[in-house]
Structures are given as structure tokens and as C-alpha cells.
Design an enzyme around this catalytic site. Structure first.
Site, PDB file in Angstrom:
ATOM      1  N   ARG A   1     -12.425  36.392  15.362  1.00 61.33           N
ATOM      2  CA  ARG A   1     -11.506  37.374  15.671  1.00 61.33           C
ATOM      3  C   ARG A   1     -12.299  38.877  15.822  1.00 61.33           C
ATOM      4  O   ARG A   1     -13.136  39.138  15.077  1.00 61.33           O
ATOM      5  CB  ARG A   1     -10.608  37.649  14.283  1.00 61.33           C
TER       6      ARG A   1
ATOM      7  N   CYS B   1     -11.227  42.683   9.601  1.00 60.60           N
ATOM      8  CA  CYS B   1     -11.101  43.739   8.505  1.00 60.60           C
ATOM      9  C   CYS B   1     -12.092  45.109   8.715  1.00 60.60           C
ATOM     10  O   CYS B   1     -11.409  46.183   9.018  1.00 60.60           O
ATOM     11  CB  CYS B   1     -11.821  43.078   7.235  1.00 60.60           C
TER      12      CYS B   1
ATOM     13  N   THR C   1      -4.079  43.811   4.042  1.00 62.96           N
ATOM     14  CA  THR C   1      -4.373  45.275   4.172  1.00 62.96           C
ATOM     15  C   THR C   1      -3.675  46.219   4.941  1.00 62.96           C
ATOM     16  O   THR C   1      -3.225  45.948   6.128  1.00 62.96           O
ATOM     17  CB  THR C   1      -5.940  45.341   4.779  1.00 62.96           C
TER      18      THR C   1
END
Length: 323
Positions: free
Chosen positions: A234, A163, A23
Site C-alpha cells: 500500500r 500510515c 486513524t
């Protein structure tokens, strides 16, 4: 991305196609990565070698939406290259593909997928802040509103992971480099980034209301991964809750059977407890792991004690408060 491009560029041959899946902000592939490929290989873009972009959409811990069953967005640096990339992915993607008109369009599509979700959660989180002042249970409001066919289903909570809590900044970075200052996207990010402090303050407030001495009291946090039933730690925002509670002088234990204790120690300098062997002044359900949903949490609470449900998955009558 730049390091990977350097590595790939060193072995690039004429006729090769390089496909990126990470991304990124719109323009990253061709503006930042391609020049490195050209420099390292000595080859010319769209003459000697070609590029494509096809963002990954895998959802960690999701056993239903897997690589073959998620429709694949793809693009190529020329129509012919896009066709070749599409043929390659169609060998494994049973859900089909969508060919974007350009690499930049495909990059933008991916980054707004996560940004849209971030903003929707930020809206619900802001509602939670408002409803707290109105003494209304947010989950009950959402259940009522959700009876309308086109109401979007989102819940309040911590927004972490690699994300959703990160990708919006890629887009805002690119926008600001072009002279535009995003307002809505950054406002959503601010709300979501501050939820850990809000949650911690709610727990403290509930403890004070029950006459519990704050300094030196023990709190148990259930879960440290960024989402349920997966080991990924994460950018976990549970850490924000831990740090804020510790700043009030509380002793905080964190238990998570899915997380790797060594990784948690290295990433956050936090030592996980291996089990629950005592009672606490407060227990906070931070991650909705299946194991936690099957547990009776009351035996781990002192009397008086506070049971707080961040995920809104426990029965309202069994907890002191749900986010």
C-alpha cells in the site's frame, strides 16, 4: 469510516458502545461518524448508545511489538464508558492502557504519532539532499551524530505505507477547515513525496558518469513493498522510482519475493519478475528484505554498472552510492 458507521448504525441497540480504531483527524468520530450512527439507528448519542476511540498501533511485519505488548491509548464518550472500554482492552493488553481525557484527544494523539515520524524522516531526507551536494555520505554523518545520547535515530528513505505518508494529511485537512494553513507538516510531506524523483536522478547521473547509455538500458529494482520483510504494498513509493526511471527510457525489472504479484499488477499495473536471470546496467536496493541483504549483488551487474543503495544497509565500499 462513514460506510462502516452506516453498517454499524443499522444494527445498533440501546446500551451498545461503538469503538473506533482507525486513524482519523481530531473530531472525526463525534462530528462525522456519530451523526450517521444516530441517523441509521434512530438512537440518541450518549443517552441510548455510546462511543469510544482507541487507535491501533500495530507495526506491520514487527514480531516484537504486537497488539498485546503495545500500550493502548483509549477514550470514551463519558468517564463511565471509558472505564468499561479500558476493562475490555485490559483483558488482552499486557502492556497496560492509557486513558485519554476525551475522544478528540485520543484521535489527536494517534495522528501526531505518525506525523512526528514523517517530519523526522523529512528532516533526514533534506539533510541527504544537502550532503549529496557536499559529497558527504549521509549514513556516516548519522553514525557520528548518533554517538550523542539524545540524538534521534532516523534514516533517509522513501516514506510510503498506509500510515506515515498519509496520516499527516488528515491533520492538515482539519487544520485548513478551521482556517489555519500548516507549514511545517506540509513542507515535510513535500520533501518526502519528492524523494523518488531525487533517487532516480541520482541513479541516472551515476550511469552517465560511467558512460552508460541511458535509453534502453536495463535496471533491476529489488523490492516493491513499503517496508522490509512484509508483503504490504500500500502506497509504496518504490513506484515513484520505477516511473521516473521509465520516463528516461530505461527498461525496469522489479523483483520482490514478499509481494503478491497479482496485487502489484492490480494496484500499480506493474509486472514483477519471478527471478533474476540476467545482468543489468544498474541495480537499486529499494527495500531491505533479509533475502536481499544475504545476496551478493555484484554478479547481477554489467561492467560498467551502477549499484545504488536506497536503504543505506550495504557496505559503503561495495556500492556506488547510498542515499
Amino acid at each position: 469510516m462513514l460506510s462502516a458507521s452506516k453498517t454499524v448504525g443499522s444494527v445498533l441497540k440501546k446500551g451498545d458502545i461503538v469503538v473506533y480504531e482507525s486513524t482519523v483527524y481530531p473530531g472525526c468520530t463525534e462530528e462525522d461518524c456519530v451523526p450517521i450512527l444516530e441517523k441509521e439507528s434512530g438512537l440518541k448519542y450518549n443517552s441510548d448508545f455510546y462511543c469510544g476511540y482507541s487507535p491501533e498501533r500495530i507495526n506491520p511485519g514487527d514480531k516484537v511489538h504486537r497488539l498485546p505488548t503495545i500500550r493502548k491509548v483509549l477514550s470514551g464518550s463519558s468517564p463511565e464508558v471509558a472505564d468499561e472500554i479500558e476493562a475490555l482492552y485490559n483483558e488482552i493488553i499486557v502492556a497496560g492502557t492509557f486513558k485519554a481525557s476525551s475522544i478528540k484527544v485520543a484521535e489527536a494523539a494517534k495522528v501526531i504519532e505518525n506525523t512526528q515520524r514523517d517530519l523526522n524522516i523529512a528532516f533526514i531526507n533534506e539533510l541527504s539532499l544537502i550532503f549529496d551536494k557536499l559529497d558527504i555520505d549521509t549514513n556516516e554523518v548519522l553514525a557520528a551524530a548518533g554517538t550523542k545520547w539524545n540524538f534521534l535515530s532516523f534514516k533517509p528513505g522513501l516514506v510510503g505505507g498506509h500510515c506515515i505518508g498519509v496520516d499527516p494529511y488528515y491533520l492538515t485537512h482539519k487544520a485548513e477547515s478551521l482556517g489555519y494553513h500548516p507549514e511545517v507538516i506540509l513542507a515535510g510531506r513535500k520533501i518526502n513525496d519528492n524523494m523518488g524523483v531525487f533517487i532516480s536522478n541520482q541513479v541516472i547521473k551515476l550511469m552517465v558518469q560511467k558512460g552508460i547509455t541511458i535509453k534502453g538500458s536495463n535496471v533491476l529494482l529489488l523490492g516493491v513493498t513499503f517496508k522490509e520483510n512484509c508483503p504490504d504494498i500500500r502506497n509504496s513509493k518504490v513506484i515513484d522510482v520505477v516511473n521516473e526511471l521509465v520516463s528516461f527510457g530505461l527498461q525496469v525489472d522489479v523483483y520482490d519475493p514478499h509481494a503478491d504479484s497479482k496485487e502489484v499488477k492490480e494496484e500499480y499495473d506493474l509486472t514483477l519478475v519471478e527471478g533474476i536471470d540476467k545482468k543489468y546496467e544498474a541495480v537499486v536496493l529499494a527495500v531491505a528484505h533479509e533475502e536481499f541483504l544475504e545476496m551478493d549483488l555484484k554478479p547481477y551487474l554489467l561492467d560498467p554498472g551502477v549499484l545504488y543503495d536506497i536503504k543505506g544497509v550495504l557496505d559503503k565500499g561495495s556500492v556506488d552510492k547510498r542515499l
